[in-house]
Every structure is written in C-alpha cells, then in structure tokens.
Design a protein around this motif. Sequence first.
Motif, PDB file in Angstrom:
ATOM      1  N   ILE A 196       0.832  -1.205   0.000  1.00 38.83           N
ATOM      2  CA  ILE A 196       0.000   0.000   0.000  1.00 38.83           C
ATOM      3  C   ILE A 196       0.863   1.250   0.000  1.00 38.83           C
TER       4      ILE A 196
ATOM      5  N   HIS B 205       2.706   1.216  -3.633  1.00 41.41           N
ATOM      6  CA  HIS B 205       1.844   1.248  -4.821  1.00 41.41           C
ATOM      7  C   HIS B 205       0.439   1.709  -4.453  1.00 41.41           C
ATOM      8  N   GLU B 206       0.350   2.830  -3.793  1.00 45.12           N
ATOM      9  CA  GLU B 206      -0.935   3.328  -3.316  1.00 45.12           C
ATOM     10  C   GLU B 206      -1.925   3.558  -4.454  1.00 45.12           C
ATOM     11  N   ASP B 207      -1.445   4.116  -5.554  1.00 40.61           N
ATOM     12  CA  ASP B 207      -2.337   4.428  -6.666  1.00 40.61           C
ATOM     13  C   ASP B 207      -2.920   3.177  -7.314  1.00 40.61           C
ATOM     14  N   ARG B 208      -2.190   2.070  -7.307  1.00 38.45           N
ATOM     15  CA  ARG B 208      -2.694   0.843  -7.923  1.00 38.45           C
ATOM     16  C   ARG B 208      -3.682   0.093  -7.037  1.00 38.45           C
ATOM     17  N   LEU B 209      -3.522   0.209  -5.721  1.00 40.23           N
ATOM     18  CA  LEU B 209      -4.317  -0.589  -4.801  1.00 40.23           C
ATOM     19  C   LEU B 209      -5.512   0.121  -4.201  1.00 40.23           C
ATOM     20  N   LYS B 210      -5.679   1.393  -4.470  1.00 37.67           N
ATOM     21  CA  LYS B 210      -6.755   2.135  -3.802  1.00 37.67           C
ATOM     22  C   LYS B 210      -8.137   1.631  -4.176  1.00 37.67           C
ATOM     23  N   ASP B 211      -8.310   1.033  -5.352  1.00 39.02           N
ATOM     24  CA  ASP B 211      -9.614   0.490  -5.741  1.00 39.02           C
ATOM     25  C   ASP B 211      -9.924  -0.834  -5.042  1.00 39.02           C
ATOM     26  N   TYR B 212      -8.897  -1.520  -4.545  1.00 41.35           N
ATOM     27  CA  TYR B 212      -9.082  -2.851  -3.971  1.00 41.35           C
ATOM     28  C   TYR B 212      -9.072  -2.872  -2.448  1.00 41.35           C
ATOM     29  N   VAL B 213      -8.608  -1.792  -1.835  1.00 44.80           N
ATOM     30  CA  VAL B 213      -8.507  -1.771  -0.361  1.00 44.80           C
ATOM     31  C   VAL B 213      -9.611  -0.936   0.226  1.00 44.80           C
TER      32      VAL B 213
END
Length: 59
Positions: A48, A51-59
Amino acid sequence: MIRKSIKNRKIFNHDNSAFKVVFLAIEAASKRWTMSIRNWPQAMNQFIILHEDRLKDYV
C-alpha cells in the motif's frame, strides 16, 4: 508445477506464449494452496505504501 508445464512444451513460438504457460501454471497451483501467507499484513502494508495508486480500488 511450473517446471512440469514448461517441460511438456519444449519450444515456444514467442516470449508471450511462454509467459502465458507460466501464468496459467501459477493460477492452477494457487487453487491448491491452503496455507495462509506468513506476515501477509506487513507485506500488504508495504504494498500500500509503495503502490498506493494501484491498490486504492481494492482496499
């Protein structure tokens, strides 16, 4: 499992075909995994952060 799937196919036409075989072998092997991943919460926290920008939709 991955080694077995690659061994059955001696020659690959393209790098993408080899990648696809490895991907499908990992996907099939992951269905058999029953043990939980050790230290997963710490690893997920690092993902997180990095790679905050990649995971924000999944967390």
